[in-house]
Write a protein that holds these residues in place. Structure first.
Motif, PDB file in Angstrom:
ATOM      1  N   TRP A 105       0.841  -1.205   0.000  1.00  0.00           N
ATOM      2  CA  TRP A 105       0.000   0.000   0.000  1.00  0.00           C
ATOM      3  C   TRP A 105       0.870   1.247   0.000  1.00  0.00           C
ATOM      4  N   ASP A 106       0.301   2.370  -0.478  1.00  0.00           N
ATOM      5  CA  ASP A 106       0.923   3.668  -0.260  1.00  0.00           C
ATOM      6  C   ASP A 106       0.865   3.960   1.227  1.00  0.00           C
ATOM      7  N   ALA A 107       1.997   4.355   1.812  1.00  0.00           N
ATOM      8  CA  ALA A 107       2.054   4.557   3.255  1.00  0.00           C
ATOM      9  C   ALA A 107       1.130   5.681   3.712  1.00  0.00           C
ATOM     10  N   GLN A 108       1.097   6.795   3.006  1.00  0.00           N
ATOM     11  CA  GLN A 108       0.305   7.942   3.433  1.00  0.00           C
ATOM     12  C   GLN A 108      -1.165   7.834   3.046  1.00  0.00           C
ATOM     13  N   GLY A 109      -1.442   7.488   1.806  1.00  0.00           N
ATOM     14  CA  GLY A 109      -2.819   7.509   1.333  1.00  0.00           C
ATOM     15  C   GLY A 109      -3.558   6.200   1.489  1.00  0.00           C
ATOM     16  N   GLY A 110      -2.835   5.078   1.620  1.00  0.00           N
ATOM     17  CA  GLY A 110      -3.471   3.791   1.782  1.00  0.00           C
ATOM     18  C   GLY A 110      -3.935   3.144   0.493  1.00  0.00           C
ATOM     19  N   ARG A 111      -3.562   3.703  -0.665  1.00  0.00           N
ATOM     20  CA  ARG A 111      -3.957   3.074  -1.936  1.00  0.00           C
ATOM     21  C   ARG A 111      -3.253   1.732  -2.083  1.00  0.00           C
ATOM     22  N   LEU A 112      -4.033   0.705  -2.425  1.00  0.00           N
ATOM     23  CA  LEU A 112      -3.443  -0.612  -2.647  1.00  0.00           C
ATOM     24  C   LEU A 112      -2.665  -0.606  -3.955  1.00  0.00           C
ATOM     25  N   ARG A 113      -1.357  -0.806  -3.872  1.00  0.00           N
ATOM     26  CA  ARG A 113      -0.523  -0.819  -5.077  1.00  0.00           C
ATOM     27  C   ARG A 113      -0.634  -2.161  -5.791  1.00  0.00           C
ATOM     28  N   TRP A 114      -0.547  -3.244  -5.045  1.00  0.00           N
ATOM     29  CA  TRP A 114      -0.696  -4.571  -5.640  1.00  0.00           C
ATOM     30  C   TRP A 114      -0.983  -5.613  -4.576  1.00  0.00           C
ATOM     31  N   ASP A 115      -1.558  -6.721  -5.033  1.00  0.00           N
ATOM     32  CA  ASP A 115      -1.924  -7.853  -4.181  1.00  0.00           C
ATOM     33  C   ASP A 115      -1.748  -9.093  -5.029  1.00  0.00           C
ATOM     34  N   VAL A 116      -0.744  -9.927  -4.704  1.00  0.00           N
ATOM     35  CA  VAL A 116      -0.449 -11.092  -5.540  1.00  0.00           C
ATOM     36  C   VAL A 116      -0.388 -12.356  -4.686  1.00  0.00           C
ATOM     37  N   GLN A 117      -0.708 -13.472  -5.309  1.00  0.00           N
ATOM     38  CA  GLN A 117      -0.563 -14.779  -4.672  1.00  0.00           C
ATOM     39  C   GLN A 117       0.861 -15.244  -4.940  1.00  0.00           C
ATOM     40  N   ALA A 118       1.724 -15.103  -3.935  1.00  0.00           N
ATOM     41  CA  ALA A 118       3.142 -15.407  -4.120  1.00  0.00           C
ATOM     42  C   ALA A 118       3.465 -16.861  -3.824  1.00  0.00           C
ATOM     43  N   SER A 119       2.630 -17.525  -3.029  1.00  0.00           N
ATOM     44  CA  SER A 119       2.893 -18.899  -2.620  1.00  0.00           C
ATOM     45  C   SER A 119       1.628 -19.473  -2.009  1.00  0.00           C
ATOM     46  N   ARG A 120       1.692 -20.735  -1.552  1.00  0.00           N
ATOM     47  CA  ARG A 120       0.536 -21.316  -0.857  1.00  0.00           C
ATOM     48  C   ARG A 120       0.541 -20.953   0.627  1.00  0.00           C
ATOM     49  N   SER A 121       1.736 -20.834   1.210  1.00  0.00           N
ATOM     50  CA  SER A 121       1.810 -20.569   2.642  1.00  0.00           C
ATOM     51  C   SER A 121       3.084 -19.787   2.959  1.00  0.00           C
ATOM     52  N   ILE A 122       2.929 -18.720   3.733  1.00  0.00           N
ATOM     53  CA  ILE A 122       4.043 -17.867   4.152  1.00  0.00           C
ATOM     54  C   ILE A 122       3.908 -17.616   5.652  1.00  0.00           C
ATOM     55  N   THR A 123       5.017 -17.689   6.387  1.00  0.00           N
ATOM     56  CA  THR A 123       4.969 -17.436   7.830  1.00  0.00           C
ATOM     57  C   THR A 123       5.925 -16.329   8.260  1.00  0.00           C
ATOM     58  N   THR A 124       6.574 -15.652   7.308  1.00  0.00           N
ATOM     59  CA  THR A 124       7.567 -14.636   7.652  1.00  0.00           C
ATOM     60  C   THR A 124       7.296 -13.331   6.902  1.00  0.00           C
ATOM     61  N   ALA A 125       7.909 -12.276   7.389  1.00  0.00           N
ATOM     62  CA  ALA A 125       7.812 -10.975   6.741  1.00  0.00           C
ATOM     63  C   ALA A 125       8.674 -10.949   5.476  1.00  0.00           C
ATOM     64  N   PRO A 126       8.338 -10.100   4.516  1.00  0.00           N
ATOM     65  CA  PRO A 126       9.176  -9.980   3.321  1.00  0.00           C
ATOM     66  C   PRO A 126      10.430  -9.150   3.609  1.00  0.00           C
ATOM     67  N   LEU A 127      11.431  -9.363   2.790  1.00  0.00           N
ATOM     68  CA  LEU A 127      12.615  -8.511   2.782  1.00  0.00           C
ATOM     69  C   LEU A 127      12.468  -7.569   1.591  1.00  0.00           C
ATOM     70  N   VAL A 128      12.470  -6.271   1.843  1.00  0.00           N
ATOM     71  CA  VAL A 128      12.266  -5.293   0.776  1.00  0.00           C
ATOM     72  C   VAL A 128      13.578  -4.573   0.502  1.00  0.00           C
ATOM     73  N   THR A 129      14.065  -4.672  -0.719  1.00  0.00           N
ATOM     74  CA  THR A 129      15.266  -3.978  -1.159  1.00  0.00           C
ATOM     75  C   THR A 129      14.912  -3.075  -2.336  1.00  0.00           C
ATOM     76  N   ASP A 130      15.890  -2.320  -2.813  1.00  0.00           N
ATOM     77  CA  ASP A 130      15.648  -1.465  -3.974  1.00  0.00           C
ATOM     78  C   ASP A 130      15.334  -2.288  -5.221  1.00  0.00           C
ATOM     79  N   ASP A 131      15.843  -3.522  -5.260  1.00  0.00           N
ATOM     80  CA  ASP A 131      15.713  -4.342  -6.460  1.00  0.00           C
ATOM     81  C   ASP A 131      14.545  -5.316  -6.415  1.00  0.00           C
ATOM     82  N   GLY A 132      13.970  -5.564  -5.237  1.00  0.00           N
ATOM     83  CA  GLY A 132      12.901  -6.536  -5.192  1.00  0.00           C
ATOM     84  C   GLY A 132      12.339  -6.758  -3.803  1.00  0.00           C
ATOM     85  N   VAL A 133      11.148  -7.356  -3.780  1.00  0.00           N
ATOM     86  CA  VAL A 133      10.508  -7.778  -2.533  1.00  0.00           C
ATOM     87  C   VAL A 133      10.729  -9.282  -2.442  1.00  0.00           C
ATOM     88  N   CYS A 134      11.559  -9.704  -1.494  1.00  0.00           N
ATOM     89  CA  CYS A 134      11.980 -11.101  -1.389  1.00  0.00           C
ATOM     90  C   CYS A 134      11.124 -11.819  -0.350  1.00  0.00           C
TER      91      CYS A 134
END
Length: 231
Positions: A105-134
């Motif tokens: 989401w946009d931090a200030q306005g709350g607009r949803l930028r994207w929502d994707v199905q990345a996997s079947r199950s995730i239990t951890t936070a993402p790592l966000v870098t300049d090159d990608g969301v891991c």
């Protein structure tokens, strides 16, 4: 400085309160009472403070508060349980859910930028870098790297184990350790993968290795604290 406190409430007897303090004096700057909602996760970014709450009618929401005033900026209902606390990166707020979705989401306005199905199950936070969301997922065990702007998949690498610890960056590589104790690393440029067997660690403490500079520290199942030097 921010803290989550328990405070008395006339309606419920006790409620959770997110509170901002002036770091030097300890003076209370603002308080945000959650009312009858339970705060499952929260984190503070440069612009906003976000919390994932469970509502009395069994819904889940992400709530954003202004970091300076504590005023409510936006809130959205979530589908699925949050895997971990939101991650703030630049002007975006990122979240993963246990049902395998990744959202931004946009931090200030709350607009949803994207929502994707990345996997079947995730239990951890993402790592966000300049090159990608891991995203290191449990099922299937793999690292998925998404475009920070669009959420489109850039690349993925599968492994034989399940990731229950969040990925991290050390040096010029992305690292993640699976629950069997195998430490994986990837070169973001060449996407070349390496793996090294560690002793299986204890997951009682959350299963997340601690990283400081080029050192990785893990608590093992046999009761040892081990330190590994990363290249």
């Amino acid at each position: 400085m921010f803290a989550l406190l328990q405070a008395p409430s006339a309606a419920t007897g006790e409620q959770q309160v997110l509170t901002a303090f002036e770091a030097r004096s300890g003076r209370t700057v603002w308080c945000w009472p959650s009312g009858s909602c339970a705060i499952a996760h929260w984190s503070a970014g440069d612009q906003v403070l976000t919390a994932v709450v469970d509502t009395p009618d069994h819904k889940r929401e992400i709530v954003a508060l202004d970091r300076i005033s504590g005023g409510l900026l936006w809130r959205h209902e979530l589908t699925g349980e949050a895997a971990a606390a939101p991650v703030h990166a630049g002007t975006a707020v990122h979240l993963t859910t246990r049902c395998g979705r990744a959202l931004a989401w946009d931090a200030q306005g709350g607009r949803l930028r994207w929502d994707v199905q990345a996997s079947r199950s995730i239990t951890t936070a993402p790592l966000v870098t300049d090159d990608g969301v891991c995203i290191a997922s449990v099922a299937p065990g793999r690292l998925v790297v998404l475009d920070p702007s669009s959420g489109g998949e850039l690349w993925r690498k599968s492994v034989s184990g399940a990731f229950t610890a969040a990925p991290f960056v050390a040096g010029d590589r992305i690292w993640a350790a699976d629950r069997t104790g195998v430490l994986h690393s990837w070169d973001p440029g060449t996407r070349r993968a390496l793996a090294q067997q560690l002793e299986q660690w204890s997951e009682e403490g959350g299963g997340q290795p601690a990283v400081e500079a080029h050192m990785l520290f893990v608590s093992t199942c046999s009761g040892w604290l081990q330190a590994w030097e990363l290249p």
